[in-house]
Every structure is written in structure tokens, then in C-alpha cells.
Write a protein that holds these residues in place. Structure first.
Motif, PDB file in Angstrom:
ATOM      1  N   THR A  84      -6.178  -5.411   2.877  1.00  0.00           N
ATOM      2  CA  THR A  84      -5.397  -5.265   1.652  1.00  0.00           C
ATOM      3  C   THR A  84      -6.209  -5.640   0.433  1.00  0.00           C
ATOM      4  OG1 THR A  84      -4.490  -7.473   2.085  1.00  0.00           O
ATOM      5  CG2 THR A  84      -3.142  -5.584   2.720  1.00  0.00           C
TER       6      THR A  84
ATOM      7  N   ILE B 197       2.770  -0.998   0.062  1.00  0.00           N
ATOM      8  CA  ILE B 197       2.783  -1.124  -1.387  1.00  0.00           C
ATOM      9  C   ILE B 197       3.611  -2.359  -1.730  1.00  0.00           C
ATOM     10  CG2 ILE B 197       3.426  -0.089  -3.592  1.00  0.00           C
ATOM     11  CD1 ILE B 197       3.297   2.621  -2.267  1.00  0.00           C
TER      12      ILE B 197
ATOM     13  N   SER C  54       2.913   6.732  -0.667  1.00  0.00           N
ATOM     14  CA  SER C  54       2.564   6.203  -1.522  1.00  0.00           C
ATOM     15  C   SER C  54       3.890   6.467  -1.950  1.00  0.00           C
ATOM     16  CB  SER C  54       1.752   5.555  -0.509  1.00  0.00           C
ATOM     17  OG  SER C  54       2.610   4.617   0.020  1.00  0.00           O
TER      18      SER C  54
ATOM     19  N   ARG D 284      -2.191  -3.260  -2.479  1.00  0.00           N
ATOM     20  CA  ARG D 284      -2.256  -2.004  -1.740  1.00  0.00           C
ATOM     21  C   ARG D 284      -3.045  -2.188  -0.453  1.00  0.00           C
ATOM     22  NH1 ARG D 284       0.699  -1.527  -5.361  1.00  0.00           N
ATOM     23  NH2 ARG D 284       0.912   0.150  -6.895  1.00  0.00           N
TER      24      ARG D 284
ATOM     25  N   ALA E 100       0.558  -0.830   0.000  1.00  0.00           N
ATOM     26  CA  ALA E 100       0.000   0.000   0.000  1.00  0.00           C
ATOM     27  C   ALA E 100       0.772   1.148   0.000  1.00  0.00           C
ATOM     28  CB  ALA E 100      -0.437  -0.286   1.194  1.00  0.00           C
TER      29      ALA E 100
END
Length: 228
Positions: free
Chosen positions: A122, A157, A25, A139, A24
Motif C-alpha cells: 500500500t 481505496i 477504482s 491506495r 486502493a
């Protein structure tokens, strides 16, 4: 250094490789920043980046003979075998399947005292880029409400790029995750690299069994993803 405290922190970061399956920026598989080498073997290499004020980014690359992209994807989504390569996962619940190539999953981690319990929600999406190339994009879902008494793991992420060639799969895996909490970041980073090595060795060993290659796709590859 406190041996007990170190063991607890190691257990905490031992769960990170589980994030590769259902996560998950600012992270990109095409990042041009320099990767520093940390480990190399005949099975895989591990490199890392350390962005200022951000969690460690880890990258694993390798080529595994006799392994298909489907077998990797199926093992990553096999919730019954998580304990064989990641400790302290107490429950995994599939919340929904938004599309045939997507899963939304809630995962609980029951870590040793005095660390708090953690959870994460997620969203995984499997893309087929070519007849022999697949991307599993993952993510965290920050808008999903946290449960009482839980520390939420986010942001996360994860990306797997799997390319089949010559009866082998080429792997390019990247992860960046914030487990939250007050463990010293330098120690967390060190343990993350060590646990990545151990987990990838375990994954490779599990993939030698034919079961995952023989099954149908756990999630069906497609050509669209809501967050790519």
C-alpha cells in the motif's frame, strides 16, 4: 450456518481496518450516491453503500474531543500497536518512503486455517488542505509482485479527512476493499460493518493516551500526492 466457517471469515475481515493506515477504482470521497445508515453513537456514525458487483463501501464520521489530526495519523502509522486493535497481522515492513509525506508498506496477515495467508502493498500520502484540515489518501499497489503462497488484497481505496476545530478532530473516513477469496459477499459485508464499529471504538480508546499527540508527525503533511 457453520460456526467455525463464520469465525474464520470474521477473522479474515477483521484485518480490514488495518488497511486504513497503509493502504486502493472508482471510489471517491465526494460520491453523491446515497449512504445508508447502519450505526450511530456519541463517538461516530457508520454508513454504507453497496454498489452492484463491487465491494461494500463504508463511511465513518464523528467528532472526537481532545484529539488532534496528528495524533490520529501517528497512531495509524504506529506499527508496534496494530495488535491492540487488529488481529492476525504477522508482519509490517516499510519498503520505502518516496517522499516525506508518503510511505510504501508491505503487510502480511496470518489467518487461521484453512484460509490462506494474505498480503498487501500500500501507498499512503498525507496532504494538508488548510491550516486545520488534512487528507490521508491510501491506495493499494497492484504492480508490486505477490509473494508465493500469498493471496493479494486488492484493490483498496481508503481516505481519511481530518479537520481540527474547537479542541477536537472531525473525522470522515471511507474504505472500499476486496479481500479476495470465496467467502459469501453478504456475510463479508455484515462482518465488515461490525468490525468497523469495534475497531473505531478501540482507536478512540487508544487515542486517549497523550503519546501520539506529543510526538512529531509520523509522516510530514505536504501539498502534493502522486495519485490524487
Amino acid at each position: 450456518m457453520n460456526p467455525t466457517g463464520n469465525t474464520l471469515r470474521l477473522a479474515c475481515y477483521g484485518m480490514l481496518l488495518w488497511l486504513v493506515c497503509f493502504a486502493a477504482s472508482g471510489h471517491s470521497a465526494q460520491s453523491q450516491a446515497h449512504w445508508q445508515s447502519w450505526y450511530h453513537s456519541s463517538l461516530f456514525s457508520i454508513n454504507y453503500q453497496k454498489p452492484p458487483d463491487h465491494p461494500l463501501r463504508i463511511r465513518v464520521t464523528g467528532k472526537w474531543l481532545g484529539v488532534s489530526a496528528k495524533s490520529v495519523i501517528n497512531l495509524l502509522h504506529d506499527t508496534t500497536r496494530v495488535s491492540q486493535w487488529v488481529k492476525h497481522v504477522s508482519a509490517v515492513t516499510i519498503l520505502s518512503r518516496p517522499a516525506p509525506n508518503q510511505t510504501l508498506v508491505l503487510t502480511h496477515f496470518d489467518l487461521p486455517w484453512p484460509l490462506r495467508k494474505r498480503d498487501m502493498v500500500t501507498h499512503a500520502c498525507l496532504l494538508q488542505k488548510s491550516p486545520n484540515s488534512y487528507v490521508l489518501a491510501i491506495r493499494s499497489v497492484p504492480e508490486y509482485p505477490a509473494e508465493p503462497g500469498m493471496t493479494r488484497i486488492q484493490p483498496v481505496i481508503v481516505q481519511w479527512v481530518l479537520t481540527e476545530q474547537d479542541n477536537a478532530v472531525e473525522i470522515d473516513y471511507q474504505i472500499s476493499a476486496d479481500i479476495q477469496g470465496d467467502a459469501p459477499q453478504w456475510f463479508v459485508d455484515k462482518v465488515a460493518l461490525r468490525n468497523t464499529r469495534m475497531s473505531f471504538n478501540a482507536l478512540h480508546a487508544l487515542l486517549q493516551a497523550p503519546i501520539h499527540n506529543a510526538e512529531a508527525w509520523a509522516i510530514t503533511p505536504a501539498n502534493t500526492c502522486p495519485f490524487e
